[in-house]
Enzyme design. Structure first.
Site, short mmCIF file in Angstrom:
data_model
loop_
_atom_site.label_atom_id
_atom_site.label_comp_id
_atom_site.label_asym_id
_atom_site.label_seq_id
_atom_site.Cartn_x
_atom_site.Cartn_y
_atom_site.Cartn_z
N GLU A 447 0.80 -1.28 -0.05
CA GLU A 447 0.05 0.13 0.04
C GLU A 447 0.90 1.20 -0.16
O GLU A 447 0.48 2.28 0.64
CB GLU A 447 -1.04 0.15 1.12
CG GLU A 447 -1.91 -1.20 1.24
CD GLU A 447 -3.36 -0.85 1.30
OE1 GLU A 447 -3.32 0.12 1.00
OE2 GLU A 447 -3.95 -1.74 1.29
C1 LIG Z 1 3.16 -9.28 0.34
C2 LIG Z 1 2.84 -8.53 -0.45
C3 LIG Z 1 1.34 -8.28 -0.84
C4 LIG Z 1 1.05 -7.43 -2.10
N1 LIG Z 1 -0.19 -7.60 -2.71
C5 LIG Z 1 -0.27 -6.69 -3.80
C6 LIG Z 1 -1.45 -6.60 -4.47
O1 LIG Z 1 -2.44 -7.40 -3.88
N2 LIG Z 1 -1.94 -6.14 -5.61
C7 LIG Z 1 -0.58 -5.34 -6.29
O2 LIG Z 1 -0.94 -4.79 -7.22
N3 LIG Z 1 0.49 -5.50 -5.47
C8 LIG Z 1 0.66 -5.99 -4.51
N4 LIG Z 1 1.85 -6.05 -3.68
C9 LIG Z 1 3.03 -4.95 -4.28
C10 LIG Z 1 3.29 -3.80 -3.46
O3 LIG Z 1 2.47 -2.88 -3.80
C11 LIG Z 1 4.63 -3.50 -4.21
O4 LIG Z 1 5.65 -4.33 -3.26
C12 LIG Z 1 5.21 -2.11 -3.50
O5 LIG Z 1 4.28 -0.99 -4.27
C13 LIG Z 1 6.55 -1.65 -3.72
O6 LIG Z 1 7.04 -2.09 -5.05
P1 LIG Z 1 8.45 -2.92 -5.15
O7 LIG Z 1 8.15 -4.17 -4.19
O8 LIG Z 1 8.72 -3.35 -6.55
O9 LIG Z 1 9.62 -2.08 -4.68
P2 LIG Z 1 10.31 -1.05 -5.29
O10 LIG Z 1 9.39 -0.13 -6.22
O11 LIG Z 1 11.44 -1.69 -6.20
O12 LIG Z 1 10.97 -0.08 -4.44
C14 LIG Z 1 12.02 -0.44 -3.59
C15 LIG Z 1 12.40 0.61 -2.47
O13 LIG Z 1 12.84 1.95 -3.05
C16 LIG Z 1 11.62 2.84 -2.48
N5 LIG Z 1 11.45 3.74 -3.76
C17 LIG Z 1 10.97 3.52 -4.97
N6 LIG Z 1 10.76 4.65 -5.56
C18 LIG Z 1 11.09 5.85 -4.84
C19 LIG Z 1 10.94 7.09 -4.62
N7 LIG Z 1 10.71 7.95 -5.79
N8 LIG Z 1 11.50 7.76 -3.59
C20 LIG Z 1 11.76 7.20 -2.46
N9 LIG Z 1 11.79 5.93 -2.62
C21 LIG Z 1 11.38 4.98 -3.28
C22 LIG Z 1 10.59 2.06 -2.02
O14 LIG Z 1 10.02 2.83 -1.15
C23 LIG Z 1 11.19 0.86 -1.74
O15 LIG Z 1 11.76 1.08 -0.39
C24 LIG Z 1 2.35 -6.55 -2.73
C25 LIG Z 1 3.56 -6.81 -2.16
C26 LIG Z 1 3.67 -7.64 -1.14
C27 LIG Z 1 5.28 -7.83 -0.74
#
Ligand SMILES: Cc1cc2nc3c(=O)[nH]c(=O)nc-3n(C[C@H](O)[C@H](O)[C@H](O)COP(=O)(O)OP(=O)(O)OC[C@H]3O[C@@H](n4cnc5c(N)ncnc54)[C@H](O)[C@@H]3O)c2cc1C
Length: 752
Positions: A447
């Site tokens: 989220e």
């Molecule tokens: C258990 C679980 C359940 C989930 N359920 C769903 C679901 O039901 N549906 C769905 O669509 N998605 C779901 N997600 C996805 C979740 O929304 C994403 O994991 C999340 O948006 C982060 O994306 P990422 O993991 O690819 O991290 P990344 O985008 O790779 O981010 C890595 C790090 O970089 C930081 N970061 C990235 N951009 C910036 C910026 N501009 N400024 C500062 N920091 C930044 C982030 O805060 C994070 O700490 C789920 C994820 C998990 C782990």
């Protein structure tokens, strides 16, 4: 002044002052992407607007009634929620079955747990946000895996999107099925290449015609996607999917790139690959990838039909607020309540150096954080949810509570682990915090991952949406009519200049007079805190303008600075909620240590965020002047004192109304086979035996040392009339309970 002189002053002003400023603003204001614009326009401004005003109207907040449960909602929590909690054996779920038991799944479906947000006319429960939050909270204190399973269909996903944007046909078909649990939904936005930057999803669909389901030339789209991390995906029967829609053959019109679009896809559609799962840190709620390659589906499957093509991003951000403000904040407060009650009890029961560990100052520090943060987090949860139940859509505040309550949970759970020592580390049915500890990074990531939420979203969105003038200025710049554009800009700009001058004067005056002359009504000590918060609000408003003026569009990339501004706003919000919660509870005296702790913590943190910002603002001369205005006599606020920490810790390790109120909503089993039940029972026994134990150990100073254990000591004490027979019974009972509680699980060497 007559009309002609007024208009000549205006034209002079526009020519020489506001006109050039307008041009400058236009040239330095960074272009906003469509997705950024839509995110900014989502939701509305609520108490965040007051905090940005530099002069929050406390009465407005005080007058808002706190949320409450209807009789039906209370009955659901006392009935089905307690039943399902009793059915959950989290160790078995997470260690043996890797899934919720079949009877639990069925119970959840049959009793409408997946339909809390669905209106009654479709067969849903149509609960208030408060009831929804209480349900998630209680289940989370029993099993985080079960809580996540329940919260996802009630958060941002097909159920919510259908209600807001679905066609009548879609609503009539899907909502009753979702309400009865005949369909299990999931929503897929995240792709391997687009996580935080979800607007950049590479998943796409091409408008085309094809024979489908026995019909010729059906207008539809061929969709290609690859998603991951999708909660409930492996068991879902309908997949909500986000993709970018293109119309290269112009079957729909002139436009080729139609934008992000959302569709609902039955998961048994040929070509949909779904069913595999990820293992999110041993929390075994269903979560997994899904994909499809050139899968044909009719345009009717688009949520809201063709009218909603290209509106997907707006639909998502508009619906984000509720789920983000309810799900993870409730789960986080659940962890806080579990820790406050369970770890509080453990700290009283577990003894070392002949004292309950909760009486050592080192442990007290950790207990104080658990108690103070839980109070603050619960207050923020309830105040935010009250706003949702009144129909507000406070998007900035939903980001604040998502970030700060999950971070609060992280601190609380870490402290709980430290307090338990080895007992926190050895997993097994006896361990109440181990799985919660594993859940922390999940709540941090989903989220809106927390780093991004703190440094980009809270202030980035807040500065534009909640600031009294910035949004108006931006709107004016974006206006296509040049004359109106300048007029509107000028009006906002003049208001803005006055606003800055007022905030300079107020920050300096209140800084010099320790906020004593801030006019607020109310009783001590709450009134004093409202005065301090007003001062910080004025300083925050001033620093916002200084940061915007000195950095302009570059502030967007200066996340360390905007993160600090976001923190100041957040702590103002958390402190406001704390004070309101106390007042809503009727200002009970025994809650005062919790209120003092939480409010001082927030004031101290808000002050340090501003100070950190001043230390790092690139324009040093401006920073020095601002520092003199905001902190003319230095930094005023200190962290909660040791004595206050002692009082808060004492609430957690001593039975009291304040302890009961703090932990209200938690599931406590009424048996002593379960760890939480054992802790409750052991806590009572240890408290009752406290006096007798003290008599025993004080009196035994004169006795022979014994290697035979407690029974021998009791015998000596009885012989010397140090304790009575009744005391001996109490001591034996407490010791039995204590000995049971400090045990940890062990397993066969091959772990079978
Ligand atoms: C258990 C679980 C359940 C989930 N359920 C769903 C679901 O039901 N549906 C769905 O669509 N998605 C779901 N997600 C996805 C979740 O929304 C994403 O994991 C999340 O948006 C982060 O994306 P990422 O993991 O690819 O991290 P990344 O985008 O790779 O981010 C890595 C790090 O970089 C930081 N970061 C990235 N951009 C910036 C910026 N501009 N400024 C500062 N920091 C930044 C982030 O805060 C994070 O700490 C789920 C994820 C998990 C782990």
């Amino acid at each position: 002044m007559n009309d002609s002189s007024t208009s000549s002053t205006k034209s002079w002003r526009q020519r020489w002052i506001t006109g050039p400023i307008f041009k400058l603003f236009k040239s330095v204001t960074p272009r906003m992407s469509q997705t950024e614009k839509e995110a900014l326009e989502a939701g509305n401004v609520w108490w965040d607007g007051e905090l940005f005003s530099g002069r929050p109207k406390w009465r407005r907040l005080r007058d808002l009634a706190p949320p409450h449960l209807s009789t039906e909602e209370q009955a659901f929590i006392d009935g089905p929620v307690n039943t399902v909690c009793a059915m959950l054996d989290d160790w078995k779920i997470t260690n043996e079955d890797y899934d919720l038991p079949t009877d639990v799944w069925q119970y959840l479906k049959d009793n409408g747990f997946f339909s809390m947000i669905i209106p009654k006319k479709y067969g849903g429960l149509e609960f208030s946000a408060f009831a929804h939050s209480e349900v998630v909270l209680k289940i989370s204190t029993r099993s985080v895996s079960a809580a996540v399973t329940v919260m996802v269909p009630n958060s941002l996903g097909p159920g919510k999107l259908l209600q807001e944007y679905g066609t009548e046909e879609q609503k009539n078909h899907y909502l009753p099925r979702l309400a009865k649990g005949l369909d299990i939904p999931c929503f897929a936005l995240t792709s391997p290449h687009a996580g935080s930057d979800a607007g950049a999803i590479p998943d796409y669909a091409i408008v085309c015609k094809q024979d489908f389901d026995g019909e010729k030339d059906v207008l539809g789209m061929r969709v290609t996607w690859n998603k991951r991390y999708i909660t409930l995906g492996p068991v879902a029967t309908i997949l909500g999917l986000a993709f970018k829609l293109y119309d290269p053959e112009h079957l729909l019109g002139e436009e080729e790139n139609l934008g992000i679009t959302l569709a609902l896809i039955p998961t048994d559609t040929p070509g949909v690959n779904i069913g595999r799962r990820h293992m999110p840190l041993n929390l075994v709620f269903m979560n997994g990838p899904n994909s499809g390659d050139d899968v044909f589906m009719p345009l009717d499957w688009i949520i809201g039909g063709q009218a909603r093509i290209g509106q997907g991003w707006r639909m998502l951000v508009e619906c984000l607020t509720d789920g983000r403000a309810i799900s993870l904040p409730s789960l986080s407060v659940g962890a806080g309540k579990l820790a406050a009650r369970g770890i509080g009890a453990y700290s009283r029961i577990r003894t070392q150096f002949k004292l309950p560990i909760g009486k050592f100052e080192g442990v007290e520090e950790a207990l104080a954080r658990i108690g103070g943060l839980t109070y603050m987090m619960d207050a923020a949860r309830i105040m935010t949810i009250g706003a949702l139940d009144r129909g507000e859509k406070p998007s900035v505040i939903s980001a604040i509570v998502k970030y700060h309550l999950t971070e609060g949970m992280r601190k609380i759970v870490n402290d709980s682990m430290d307090i338990q020592g080895g007992a926190g580390i050895c997993l097994g049915p006896r361990n109440i915090m181990g799985r919660v500890y594993q859940a922390v990074p999940i709540s941090i990531t989903v989220e809106g991952a927390n780093i991004l939420t703190r440094t980009m979203i809270i202030f980035g969105q807040g500065a534009i949406r909640s600031h009294p003038f910035v949004f108006k200025e931006l709107e004016a710049i974006g206006n296509d009519d040049p004359e109106q554009s300048l007029d509107n800009f000028e009006r906002a700009f003049i208001g803005h200049v006055k606003f800055i001058i007022t905030n300079v004067a107020r920050s300096l005056f209140h800084g010099l007079t320790a906020s004593l002359f801030v006019m607020v009504l109310g009783k001590k000590p709450i009134r004093r805190y409202h005065q301090h918060l007003t001062r910080i609000s004025a300083a925050f408003a001033l620093m916002t303008d200084i940061a915007l003026m000195t950095l302009g569009g570059a502030l967007k990339r200066k996340e360390k600075l905007s993160g600090r501004l976001g923190d100041t706003l957040s702590y103002l919000y958390l402190a406001s909620a704390t004070l309101k919660h106390f007042e809503d509870n009727g200002c009970p005296k025994e809650e005062l240590p919790l209120v003092h702790w939480a409010t001082r913590y927030c004031l101290y943190k808000a002050q340090n965020s501003l100070h950190g910002l001043l230390q790092n603002l690139p324009n040093r001369p401006v920073a020095w002047i601002a520092r003199f205005i905001i902190f003319p006599l230095g930094r005023h606020f200190s962290p909660p004192s040791d004595m206050l920490g002692h009082q808060v810790a004492n609430i957690l390790i001593t039975p009291s109304e304040a302890r009961d109120r703090l932990t209200k909503g938690l599931y406590v089993p009424d048996n002593t086979t379960d760890t939480m039940g054992k802790l409750e029972d052991g806590f009572d026994k240890v408290i009752i035996a406290d006096h007798a134990e003290k008599k025993l150990y004080r009196g035994l100073k004169d006795c022979k040392p014994s290697y035979k254990g407690l029974e021998d000591l009791i015998k000596q004490a009885l012989d010397k009339n140090i304790i009575s027979e009744e005391d001996a019974i109490l001591i034996r009972d407490a010791d039995k309970a204590r000995t049971d509680i400090i045990q940890v699980d062990d397993f066969a060497k091959d772990y079978k």
